[in-house]
Design a protein around this motif. Sequence first.
Motif, short mmCIF file in Angstrom:
data_model
loop_
_atom_site.label_atom_id
_atom_site.label_comp_id
_atom_site.label_asym_id
_atom_site.label_seq_id
_atom_site.Cartn_x
_atom_site.Cartn_y
_atom_site.Cartn_z
N ALA A 13 0.82 -1.21 0.00
CA ALA A 13 0.00 0.00 0.00
C ALA A 13 0.86 1.27 0.00
O ALA A 13 0.50 2.28 -0.60
CB ALA A 13 -0.93 -0.01 1.20
N GLU A 14 2.00 1.21 0.66
CA GLU A 14 2.87 2.37 0.80
C GLU A 14 3.76 2.59 -0.41
O GLU A 14 4.02 3.75 -0.80
CB GLU A 14 3.73 2.23 2.06
N TYR A 15 4.27 1.51 -0.99
CA TYR A 15 5.33 1.65 -1.99
C TYR A 15 4.90 1.39 -3.43
O TYR A 15 5.57 1.86 -4.36
CB TYR A 15 6.50 0.73 -1.63
N LEU A 16 3.83 0.64 -3.65
CA LEU A 16 3.40 0.43 -5.02
C LEU A 16 2.62 1.64 -5.52
O LEU A 16 2.04 2.40 -4.74
CB LEU A 16 2.52 -0.83 -5.12
N ALA A 17 2.61 1.81 -6.84
CA ALA A 17 1.87 2.92 -7.44
C ALA A 17 0.37 2.77 -7.16
O ALA A 17 -0.12 1.66 -6.96
CB ALA A 17 2.14 2.95 -8.94
N PRO A 18 -0.36 3.89 -7.17
CA PRO A 18 -1.81 3.82 -6.90
C PRO A 18 -2.55 2.90 -7.87
O PRO A 18 -3.57 2.30 -7.51
CB PRO A 18 -2.27 5.27 -7.05
N TYR A 19 -2.04 2.81 -9.10
CA TYR A 19 -2.71 2.01 -10.13
C TYR A 19 -2.25 0.55 -10.14
O TYR A 19 -2.74 -0.25 -10.94
CB TYR A 19 -2.46 2.64 -11.52
N ALA A 20 -1.32 0.19 -9.27
CA ALA A 20 -0.85 -1.19 -9.20
C ALA A 20 -1.91 -2.08 -8.55
O ALA A 20 -2.74 -1.62 -7.77
CB ALA A 20 0.45 -1.27 -8.40
N GLN A 21 -1.88 -3.36 -8.89
CA GLN A 21 -2.79 -4.32 -8.28
C GLN A 21 -2.24 -4.74 -6.91
O GLN A 21 -1.14 -5.27 -6.83
CB GLN A 21 -2.94 -5.55 -9.17
N LYS A 22 -2.99 -4.49 -5.88
CA LYS A 22 -2.56 -4.87 -4.53
C LYS A 22 -3.14 -6.23 -4.17
O LYS A 22 -4.27 -6.57 -4.52
CB LYS A 22 -3.05 -3.83 -3.50
N ALA A 23 -2.34 -7.02 -3.47
CA ALA A 23 -2.79 -8.36 -3.07
C ALA A 23 -4.04 -8.28 -2.19
O ALA A 23 -4.92 -9.12 -2.27
CB ALA A 23 -1.66 -9.09 -2.34
N ALA A 24 -4.11 -7.24 -1.36
CA ALA A 24 -5.26 -7.09 -0.47
C ALA A 24 -6.55 -6.83 -1.23
O ALA A 24 -7.64 -7.07 -0.72
CB ALA A 24 -5.01 -5.95 0.53
N ALA A 25 -6.43 -6.34 -2.48
CA ALA A 25 -7.61 -6.02 -3.29
C ALA A 25 -7.91 -7.11 -4.31
O ALA A 25 -8.74 -6.92 -5.20
CB ALA A 25 -7.40 -4.69 -4.02
N SER A 26 -7.25 -8.25 -4.19
CA SER A 26 -7.48 -9.35 -5.13
C SER A 26 -8.93 -9.81 -5.08
O SER A 26 -9.59 -9.79 -4.03
CB SER A 26 -6.57 -10.53 -4.79
#
Length: 347
Positions: A13-26
């Motif tokens: 959440a802190e280091y990936l870009a806002p448009y990146a796919q986060k594992a928490a949002a899978s």
Amino acid sequence: MTTIYQWLIKREAEYLAPYAQKAAASKGRAIPEAEDCIRTDYMRDRDRIIHSKSFRRLKHKTQVYISPGNDHYRTRLTHTLEVSQISRTIGKALGLNTDLIEAIALGHDVGHTPFAHAGEEILNKLLPGGFKHSENSVRVLTHLEQGPKGRGLNLCEETLIGILQHSGLEKDDSGYNTLEGQVVRYADKIAYIQHDIDDSMRAGILKLSDIPREYLEVLGEGHGERIATLVQDLVHYSKKNIAQGKLKISLSPDVYQALSGLREFMFSTIYFGPLCLAERQRAIYVIEFLFNHYLRYYEQLPQFYLEIAETEGLERGVADYISGMTDNYCIMMFKKLVIPRSYIPLK
């Protein structure tokens, strides 16, 4: 107390870009699972793929040249590793989720047949409903591989969509494929076009002077230079797309045209050229023979594929068996069924 898993999720959440796919949002797995204590879901997908039998078999599946007799030529496994490396480089530069990228890249070709696209071509004709290696890769990972709770590795939806959509050079799948999946699709083309040129030059059937100058002037003369041009252009142009609100990975028009032209040149000169064509015909003959043999003598199928034949149809069971074969195993089974053997013991 924060667990390692929670720390990883927070770090994304802190280091990936806002448009990146986060594992928490899978969107999750077909069968819900408890979270792992030290890995995100995409890390678990990557690990499941790399430990699978279908991934290991890639080392003896053809990329372009069938049984070259030289360890310096690419196989389907080394191609997969090059795609993984290129796509992770692109993903890191764009602030994307490299765990998801790696999972998609490592799994994108596990459904490939023996003898590369020659095998895919003949199975597409023989199997009712057709055969595509991208679709078969998803089938392998969801139905044929053995997971901890039966068939299938139970991978995340984003991983499976990325694998399914990796074929083709230019398509607008920005509405349903993650940026990570789009990166792998381009990395696949960057890798195979350039390393197939390298292998063809090593084989002595292609010279640098044979390649149209208009493509080399844009992409570069050397193998590494062309890859660097494509990777850098993809990163910079995709950043422009994203800045304009388009979640789309793409090359700039001039570089895209050069890559597309180079791809067409390789298809006409190498992939469907006289040397590869002769080997393709032999490979097609072997696979067609095996397919028809197992249709007639289906009782010779391993039990696992007999069960598939009983539930999904004989052609499907036979296609699953043959598509999972390595080149070596396919040739061995052909010889076993065709070449006469003496039953008189030597004295």
